[in-house]
Design a protein around this motif. Structure first.
Motif, PDB file in Angstrom:
ATOM      1  N   ARG A 303       0.826  -1.195   0.000  1.00  0.00           N
ATOM      2  CA  ARG A 303       0.000   0.000   0.000  1.00  0.00           C
ATOM      3  C   ARG A 303       0.865   1.252   0.000  1.00  0.00           C
ATOM      4  O   ARG A 303       1.973   1.272   0.502  1.00  0.00           O
ATOM      5  N   GLY A 304       0.294   2.322  -0.549  1.00  0.00           N
ATOM      6  CA  GLY A 304       0.946   3.622  -0.552  1.00  0.00           C
ATOM      7  C   GLY A 304      -0.098   4.703  -0.358  1.00  0.00           C
ATOM      8  O   GLY A 304      -1.216   4.418   0.083  1.00  0.00           O
ATOM      9  N   PRO A 305       0.216   5.940  -0.696  1.00  0.00           N
ATOM     10  CA  PRO A 305      -0.770   7.008  -0.572  1.00  0.00           C
ATOM     11  C   PRO A 305      -2.017   6.714  -1.386  1.00  0.00           C
ATOM     12  O   PRO A 305      -1.955   6.059  -2.435  1.00  0.00           O
ATOM     13  N   PHE A 306      -3.151   7.239  -0.905  1.00  0.00           N
ATOM     14  CA  PHE A 306      -4.405   6.999  -1.627  1.00  0.00           C
ATOM     15  C   PHE A 306      -4.371   7.655  -3.000  1.00  0.00           C
ATOM     16  O   PHE A 306      -4.807   7.074  -3.994  1.00  0.00           O
ATOM     17  N   ALA A 307      -3.858   8.861  -3.085  1.00  0.00           N
ATOM     18  CA  ALA A 307      -3.841   9.605  -4.335  1.00  0.00           C
ATOM     19  C   ALA A 307      -2.804   9.026  -5.289  1.00  0.00           C
ATOM     20  O   ALA A 307      -1.938   8.234  -4.911  1.00  0.00           O
ATOM     21  N   GLU A 308      -2.908   9.445  -6.546  1.00  0.00           N
ATOM     22  CA  GLU A 308      -1.895   9.064  -7.519  1.00  0.00           C
ATOM     23  C   GLU A 308      -0.540   9.606  -7.060  1.00  0.00           C
ATOM     24  O   GLU A 308      -0.459  10.675  -6.461  1.00  0.00           O
ATOM     25  N   PRO A 309       0.552   8.866  -7.325  1.00  0.00           N
ATOM     26  CA  PRO A 309       1.866   9.321  -6.859  1.00  0.00           C
ATOM     27  C   PRO A 309       2.234  10.685  -7.439  1.00  0.00           C
ATOM     28  O   PRO A 309       1.957  10.975  -8.603  1.00  0.00           O
ATOM     29  N   ARG A 310       2.866  11.493  -6.589  1.00  0.00           N
ATOM     30  CA  ARG A 310       3.243  12.840  -6.997  1.00  0.00           C
ATOM     31  C   ARG A 310       4.756  13.050  -6.989  1.00  0.00           C
ATOM     32  O   ARG A 310       5.252  13.954  -7.653  1.00  0.00           O
ATOM     33  N   SER A 311       5.469  12.255  -6.227  1.00  0.00           N
ATOM     34  CA  SER A 311       6.925  12.435  -6.160  1.00  0.00           C
ATOM     35  C   SER A 311       7.579  11.092  -5.859  1.00  0.00           C
ATOM     36  O   SER A 311       6.917  10.137  -5.425  1.00  0.00           O
ATOM     37  N   ALA A 312       8.887  11.048  -6.066  1.00  0.00           N
ATOM     38  CA  ALA A 312       9.633   9.807  -5.833  1.00  0.00           C
ATOM     39  C   ALA A 312       9.553   9.359  -4.385  1.00  0.00           C
ATOM     40  O   ALA A 312       9.690   8.166  -4.082  1.00  0.00           O
TER      41      ALA A 312
END
Length: 425
Positions: A303-312
């Motif tokens: 899992r990661g952030p809910f939103a689309e990735p924005r940065s590395a």
């Protein structure tokens, strides 16, 4: 707007994509499929084999969504164990459902063999390790239930799981020999090529913007103002479901799954991590999954952030997790990082909806999409061809998740709670 395939390990190493040009004229078919992921492609392939005239429309290209971005693990079964399914469904339906999901991986490898799909397919099994006593008890029950159904499962103690995985973080594991691995975008492209060979028309970069019934047939209109008229429509958009059909998007929580991949490992390190070629996903509530690709890169997802990735930085937690599990990889460089949406349902079960005559909607695989979409797409095709009266799962109405607009809050609170439970238990 044309959707371009985002950068990833799979995009960089996949087989060549078949030609799927945009629709250039109006079209009439028996079945129109929206979505060229595994569900749409397998459904279309089997429909065409049964004699139907089929077209597939996608806003991107085959495999653009989660079908070309997932971890490549072909795992049978569901999040629910056989005994859970017996309690939920009872009787003959439960037994048939258990049989269907238990053979889900078989369908993938049968398609690969039948159509000679070049997708780095291997079948060395799935290891599910436990990092806590609670998780260990759960996988022992799971393994026992499948053993009772004739699956030759294997149990690993702490020393064995450390040797088989290459990490000392786990107390034990079970091994499911039915599972395997593919290059997921190559598998999607191979399915597309097979479907085309069976007579399916696939048109990429055509977003369907309107769906309505006219004179007893469905009319699908694209963003390029071409239309398709069809007797039957299948919506197969899963984690990338939009507002094409009322309230459908609100039945799912599209959570992003993030993946990192190292550069190809030196031979000594390759032999230290999953040397038997198995795939692995652990028994945490917020699980980590990992495997080696054909070139010896180690992939790890979670899992990661809910939103689309924005940065590395959005992938840094996975890089830390990989080095925490495998300290022998210290100093190894990471080569790729990407993300894709997993479609979560409230009860972690796939959904078949039939909200209008001759309209079928199949989606919601909760992280088991390769095997389950390949299996359920075949069953849906048989249903539409009149060869299968009862779908493995019950047909359900579209029920939006209450307060769906707060989905970011749902997932944020849920992730924090599960992370706490994983740490404590």
């Amino acid at each position: 707007m044309s959707l371009q395939l985002p950068p990833s390990l799979w995009a960089a190493t996949a087989i060549e994509a078949p030609a799927t040009p945009p629709l250039r004229d109006n079209l009439r078919v028996d079945v129109a499929v929206v979505g060229a992921g595994y569900t749409g492609l397998v459904t279309a392939l089997h429909l065409a084999r049964g004699g139907a005239r089929v077209c597939v429309l996608d806003a991107g290209e085959p495999g653009w969504g989660a079908s070309g971005r997932n971890g490549g693990q072909v795992i049978p079964g569901l999040k629910h164990d056989p005994d859970d399914l017996r309690r939920m469904f009872g009787g003959d339906r439960a037994e048939r459902l258990i049989d269907v999901v238990g053979h889900a991986a078989d369908n993938v490898f049968e398609l690969i063999e039948r159509y000679n799909i070049d997708c780095e397919a291997t079948r060395h099994g799935w290891i599910q390790p436990a990092a806590s006593p609670t998780a260990m008890r759960a996988i022992e029950r799971r393994a026992q239930q499948w053993r009772q159904r004739g699956v030759p499962v294997e149990m690993l103690d702490q020393a064995s799981v450390t040797r088989r995985i290459g990490s000392s973080d786990y107390l034990g594991a079970w091994v499911d020999p039915r599972a395997g691995s593919v290059q997921p975008l190559s598998y999607a492209r191979g399915l597309a090529r097979a479907a085309i060979a069976e007579g399916v028309q696939i048109h990429g970069h055509n977003r369907v913007t309107d769906l309505c019934q006219e004179d007893g047939r469905w009319r699908l209109t694209t963003d390029q103002q071409h239309s398709v008229r069809a007797e039957h429509v299948v919506l197969a958009t899963n984690g990338y479901t939009d507002n094409l059909w009322p309230n459908l998007r609100q039945t799912l929580l599209p959570a992003n799954s993030f993946i990192v991949a190292t550069r190809p490992l030196p031979e000594d390190l390759r032999r230290s991590v999953l040397p038997g070629g198995e795939v692995c996903s652990d028994a945490r509530r917020l699980l980590l999954y990992f495997k080696q690709d054909a070139s010896g890169r180690l992939l790890l997802g979670g899992r990661g952030p809910f939103a689309e990735p924005r940065s590395a930085e959005d992938w840094n937690h996975l890089k830390r997790s990989m080095l925490g599990l495998f300290p022998q990889l210290a100093g190894v460089e990471f080569e790729y990082q990407w993300a894709g949406r997993v479609a979560l349902t409230q009860d972690f079960m796939p959904r078949l909806h039939e909200p209008a005559p001759n309209l079928s909607i199949l989606l919601g695989y909760n992280g088991r999409g390769i095997a389950m979409a390949s299996t359920l797409g075949r069953h849906l095709a048989q249903r539409l061809l009149g060869k299968e009266k009862e779908f493995p799962f019950p047909v359900t109405p579209i029920r939006p998740i209450p307060f769906h607009g707060l989905q970011r809050l749902y997932l944020g609170v849920g992730i924090a709670w599960y992370r706490l439970l994983d740490a404590v238990f």
